[in-house]
Structures are given as structure tokens and as C-alpha cells.
Design an enzyme around this catalytic site. Structure first.
Site, PDB file in Angstrom:
ATOM      1  N   CYS A  17       0.847  -1.199   0.000  1.00  0.00           N
ATOM      2  CA  CYS A  17       0.000   0.000   0.000  1.00  0.00           C
ATOM      3  C   CYS A  17       0.884   1.250   0.000  1.00  0.00           C
ATOM      4  O   CYS A  17       1.495   1.580  -0.995  1.00  0.00           O
ATOM      5  CB  CYS A  17      -0.971  -0.041   1.183  1.00  0.00           C
ATOM      6  SG  CYS A  17      -2.349   1.131   1.036  1.00  0.00           S
ATOM      7  N   HIS A  33      -3.598  -5.154   0.348  1.00  0.00           N
ATOM      8  CA  HIS A  33      -3.068  -5.690   1.601  1.00  0.00           C
ATOM      9  C   HIS A  33      -3.127  -7.219   1.570  1.00  0.00           C
ATOM     10  O   HIS A  33      -4.080  -7.826   2.073  1.00  0.00           O
ATOM     11  CB  HIS A  33      -3.867  -5.154   2.787  1.00  0.00           C
ATOM     12  CG  HIS A  33      -3.619  -3.708   3.067  1.00  0.00           C
ATOM     13  ND1 HIS A  33      -2.639  -3.276   3.931  1.00  0.00           N
ATOM     14  CD2 HIS A  33      -4.222  -2.590   2.571  1.00  0.00           C
ATOM     15  CE1 HIS A  33      -2.641  -1.953   3.967  1.00  0.00           C
ATOM     16  NE2 HIS A  33      -3.586  -1.517   3.152  1.00  0.00           N
ATOM     17  N   GLU A  46      -1.634  -9.341   3.314  1.00  0.00           N
ATOM     18  CA  GLU A  46      -1.577  -9.963   4.641  1.00  0.00           C
ATOM     19  C   GLU A  46      -2.957 -10.337   5.163  1.00  0.00           C
ATOM     20  O   GLU A  46      -3.096 -11.228   6.013  1.00  0.00           O
ATOM     21  CB  GLU A  46      -0.877  -9.035   5.639  1.00  0.00           C
ATOM     22  CG  GLU A  46      -1.621  -7.770   6.008  1.00  0.00           C
ATOM     23  CD  GLU A  46      -1.332  -6.584   5.099  1.00  0.00           C
ATOM     24  OE1 GLU A  46      -1.529  -5.434   5.537  1.00  0.00           O
ATOM     25  OE2 GLU A  46      -0.912  -6.816   3.946  1.00  0.00           O
TER      26      GLU A  46
END
Length: 543
Positions: free
Chosen positions: A381, A515, A517
Site C-alpha cells: 500500500c 493488503h 496480509e
């Protein structure tokens, strides 16, 4: 009909209700049951989207664009069940909905009160939207006795009566502290916590007792006697070396057995724990290690990077290495001068998401260091945006390259998104819009360039990833940036929004606007994190 498990906490906050809920869900799932997990948050914010990471920690984003509590990340990582907007609610959202109904006249002139209108709205959320789940686990945030949590405790009390004991039970998580000066575990805090819970009409079915050492049989009997629960239902929740040991530890203590017994289920199959045993083995007994520098601005509270920490651990599990994280405050960070030693022995550099100008120059410098020293770099990001600005400044020679997030600049390499497509609907944003819920949120598709590194990593040219951002790399500069060696290897389906950049002249240099994750799981590590850690292993052989 689904069975409901209401999970509450007492004594102190941060005992790990979210982790306990996730682990219990994983155990029930391991026995073949379908589960869903939900979170009731007592704070007045409509959602955590506008809260500082130092106040709340990470904001977890679902596929459908909800900004939620970080515990939903635990739920997804442990069960693999995708959460949605219906799985997290706050006091603010409950009151917002009730007031909107009152303004429309839905209550037909009645005086709107906490009971029954607010509590009915809470029950509607907690019990509604259930499809074919066997168990729904509902965690109540905060601690019993907190004034802001009272409507939620009242709502689940009512739900317990309406559903009946065959369809609803209560699990209460408490602390049994060890007082070193006395050489004793103290049960009184647990007794007082249960007394507080019973005073509002809730009798816990099972007690989860957090402790740093096993409870002696006498202490278990004492807790059971004073708290009005069966002795077998007093479960030790002991400290473990890895959170991925928790499901196995809880099973060994009999938590899932006691839950099933409380519901009168005596024919459940034993849990299939082989995947968790494999994960535990790799987490606790890796074959090596790598050092990863995380250059961020919220390093004072690591909960701000909760999913990131776990995704890096998953990358380590996938490669059977331990990932040692070295946290670097990006504010006033100079890797080419006074802080060079902070990155000297690093096998990879990761720059995570963030907001605002503070620390931006440090992150840009970290990206430059990784590029010039050929150290694997992963920008997420904001970390992608800073890597692009670094290339613009030092390779493309674009003067005053910057981001409009920090104010006006002559060459806005990164600028505010004003329009984008969400499905078939055009989304528009302006500078003066409210901050809450106005970012590009949730899962969006992207198309990866044929032959690119990321297409090879994903094993596909079409992906879907979760976003949470308001600014985007300006495609007007794409030609100049690609001329400087930065390949735009992933874009939105309409080709207008850059999603991934990479440097083919570097061992591993990737920046992503989304993102990743948020979608990584211990039993299904995200491919980008697995690949990044693999590149760090290769780097470790060169250092």
C-alpha cells in the site's frame, strides 16, 4: 438450527478473547462442524476505520469492504471462514440504525429505549444472517462491568433465555494471576468477575482461566465451587510459545469436549488436528531463520501490524524458517547515514501501509537502500507508493516528485482517487468527504502481466485482493517510471489503476497497492509472503 456460544471476558482486557474464540472455532471445525464467528464491540465509533492504530490496533478489512476489529483476522486465519459486514458491530452502528428507524417512524410512536430497542437490535445482529452453520461464536468486546458493555451483556442474557440451554451457552475468560511474593495463584479475581457476570443475569457454562502455570486441583475445585460451574468446566488457558499451539492446548485441556457436553452432543467425531500439529512443528522447530526489517510509523504498538506479523510468520512456516522481525521507526530514519547499521544484516526489507506524511521520507530511503543494495523489498500500500516516488526522484529524475496526501506538489506521482469502479457501480470521492468508510475498501480484481514475476508467484494472471486506501499511483507518469526500470505488472481490469509494480533488474522488488496480509493463513500462506521469505533465504546466503 445453529447453536450459539457467547464468549465474554473479565478481570482485565487483552486476555485474548479473540484468540480463544478463534481457537474454539477451529476445534469445532476440526470435528467436522460448520462455524461462524462474530464480534460485538462496545465503543461508540461506527467502525474502527477512523481510529488511530495506537488507539485500536489494526483495522481488518473483509472482502465486502467492512472495516472491522482485528479479532476478525484471528477468526479468518484460524478457520478459513471469510468474514463479512454482518460479523462485527459496534455501539455506534447499533445506535445509528435504531435512530434511523426512529426517524422513519418504524417504532410507531413508541418511546425508544435501551430495553427493548437497543437490545433487540443487538440480538438481531448477533442471531441473524445464520445460514447452515452448526455453531455461531459471538465474542463480546471489553470486560464485564464496563458501563459501555451493559447493553450487550443484557442482549446476550435475553438471547440465552430465548434460545434455551440446548441452543446457547456462555464461556467466560478470566485471569488467575500468580503473586510471586505470596508464591500463590489467586482465584479471587475470577470469583469477582463471575460474581459481576451473575449479577446481570448470566451464569457462565465454562470458565477459561488464563494463567502462566497449571492450576492445582484444589484451586480448580475452589473456582468451580465459588463460581457455580462443574469442576471439569474450569479449563486452563495456559501461556504457549506460539499462538498456533492454542487449538491443540485447548483440546488437551478439554475445552471442545466441555462445549459439546454442554450442548448434549455425545457422538461428535474426534478432531482432525494433524494440520495444526504440522503448523506447530514448523513454528517451533524451524530449520533456519531470516532477518526482516519492517520500516513503519506505528512501531510503538505492534497490534497495528497484527495481520502483517502473522503473514510473515506464515511465510516462514511455508519455508520452514523462523522470521525474526526488526522494527524500525520510519520517522527520522536515515539508512545511508546514522541508521545504516539497522539494515546491514537484514535479509529483506518490508515497508507496510500507513497514512500521513510522518515517516514518509524514511520509507522512501528504505526503498532506495533496498534497490541499490539488492536486498529483497516488499512494499505494501503506502510502501508501494513510497517505492514509486523513490524511483521517480532518483532514476526518472522527476523533480519534486511526491504525493498530494502530503500537500500540493509539482509532480504528484501519488494522488487522491476521485473515481473508480466497484463492480458495475462508479464510486466518486472528493477532498472534503467524510473520512469514515470512504476509501477504496474490500476485494477488487487485478490483471497481472504475462511473464511477470507476480504472475509466476501467483500462478495466475487474474487475482482478487483486499484494499484499504485513498491515494493511488498516477498513471500519467507510467511511461517515465517504466523507462526507469519499474514495471507496472498488475493493473485493474480497466487498466486505469496500478495494483502492482516490480523491478525486473532486482532479485526481488515488489510493491502492491492492496493488503495481501489480510488473506494469509497458517495452513494457506499468501504466495507473496512465501516468495518474499524465500527470497530472503537466498539473500541470507549472500550476506
Amino acid at each position: 438450527m445453529a447453536r450459539f456460544i457467547f464468549i465474554t471476558g473479565g478481570v482485565v482486557s487483552s486476555l485474548g478473547k479473540g484468540l480463544a474464540s478463534a481457537a474454539l472455532g477451529a476445534l469445532l471445525q476440526a470435528r467436522g462442524y460448520r462455524v461462524r464467528l462474530r464480534k460485538l464491540d462496545p465503543y461508540i465509533n461506527v467502525d474502527p476505520g477512523t481510529m488511530s492504530p495506537y488507539q485500536h490496533g489494526e483495522v481488518y478489512v473483509t472482502d465486502d469492504g467492512a472495516e472491522t476489529d482485528l479479532d476478525l483476522g484471528h477468526y479468518e486465519r484460524f478457520t478459513g471462514v471469510a468474514s463479512n459486514k454482518g460479523d462485527n458491530v459496534t455501539t455506534g452502528r447499533i445506535y445509528q440504525d435504531v435512530i434511523a428507524r426512529e426517524r422513519r417512524g418504524d417504532y410507531l410512536g413508541a418511546t425508544v429505549q435501551v430495553i427493548p430497542h437497543i437490545t433487540d437490535a443487538i440480538k438481531e445482529f448477533a442471531l441473524g444472517g445464520v445460514e447452515d452453520e452448526d455453531f455461531v461464536l459471538v465474542e463480546v468486546g471489553g470486560t464485564v462491568g464496563d458501563i459501555e458493555g451493559l447493553p450487550f451483556f443484557e442482549a446476550i442474557r435475553q438471547a440465552g433465555i430465548e434460545l434455551g440451554p440446548a441452543k446457547a451457552i456462555f464461556v467466560h475468560l478470566t485471569l488467575v494471576p500468580y503473586i510471586a511474593a505470596a508464591g500463590e495463584l489467586k482465584t479471587k479475581p475470577t470469583q469477582h468477575s463471575v460474581k459481576e457476570l451473575r449479577s446481570i443475569g448470566i451464569q457462565p457454562t465454562i470458565l477459561l482461566c488464563r494463567a502462566d502455570r497449571p492450576l492445582p486441583p484444589g484451586e480448580k475445585r475452589k473456582i468451580a465451587l465459588f463460581c457455580n460451574v462443574r469442576e471439569e468446566a474450569v479449563i486452563e488457558a495456559l501461556d504457549v510459545r506460539s499462538i498456533y499451539e492454542v487449538p491443540i492446548s485447548y483440546h488437551e485441556q478439554g475445552l471442545d469436549d466441555q462445549v459439546l457436553r454442554a450442548f448434549g452432543i455425545d457422538d461428535a467425531p474426534p478432531p482432525e488436528l494433524a494440520p495444526w500439529q504440522h503448523i506447530r512443528q514448523r513454528a517451533l522447530h524451524p530449520e533456519g531463520h531470516v532477518n526482516i526489517a519492517v520500516v513503519g510509523k506505528y512501531t510503538g504498538l505492534l497490534d497495528a501490524y497484527k495481520s502483517l506479523i502473522e503473514a510473515l510468520a506464515h511465510g516462514g512456516i511455508a519455508n520452514n524458517v523462523k522470521v525474526e522481525l526488526n522494527w524500525v521507526d520510519a520517522d527520522d530514519f536515515d539508512p545511508f547515514g546514522k541508521d545504516r547499521h539497522r539494515l546491514t544484516d537484514m535479509h529483506g526489507i518490508l515497508v507496510p501501509g500507513g497514512f500521513g506524511e510522518r515517516g514518509a521520507e524514511g520509507k522512501i530511503a528504505a526503498a532506495r537502500f533496498a534497490r541499490e543494495q539488492k536486498v529483497p523489498y516488499f512494499g505494501i500500500c503506502f510502501g508501494m507508493q513510497m517505492a514509486v516516488i523513490e524511483t521517480a526522484r532518483h532514476l526518472a529524475r522527476i523533480e519534486d516528485a511526491g504525493s498530494t496526501e502530503f500537500g500540493e506538489c509539482r509532480n504528484p506521482i501519488v494522488g487522491l482517487m476521485t473515481e473508480w469502479m466497484q463492480g458495475n457501480e462508479l464510486q466518486r470521492r472528493n477532498v472534503g468527504d467524510d473520512l469514515g468508510g470512504t476509501m477504496r475498501l474490500g476485494a477488487y480484481p487485478a490483471i497481472l502481466g504475462k511473464g511477470s514475476r507476480v504472475a509466476e508467484i501467483y500462478g495466475s494472471q487474474q487475482i482478487s485482493e483486499r484494499h484499504r486506501h485513498r491515494y493511488e499511483v498516477n498513471t500519467r507518469y507510467r511511461f517515465a517510471l517504466e523507462g526507469a526500470g519499474m514495471n507496472f505488472s498488475g493493473v485493474s481490469p480497466d487498466g486505469l489503476l496500478p495494483e502492482i509494480v516490480e523491478r525486473p533488474d532486482h532479485p526481488w522488488f515488489i510493491g502492491v497497492q492492496f493488503h495481501p496480509e489480510l488473506k494469509s493463513k497458517p495452513f494457506d500462506p499468501h504466495p507473496l509472503f512465501s516468495s518474499f521469505i524465500r527470497a530472503a533465504i537466498e539473500q541470507s546466503r549472500l550476506v
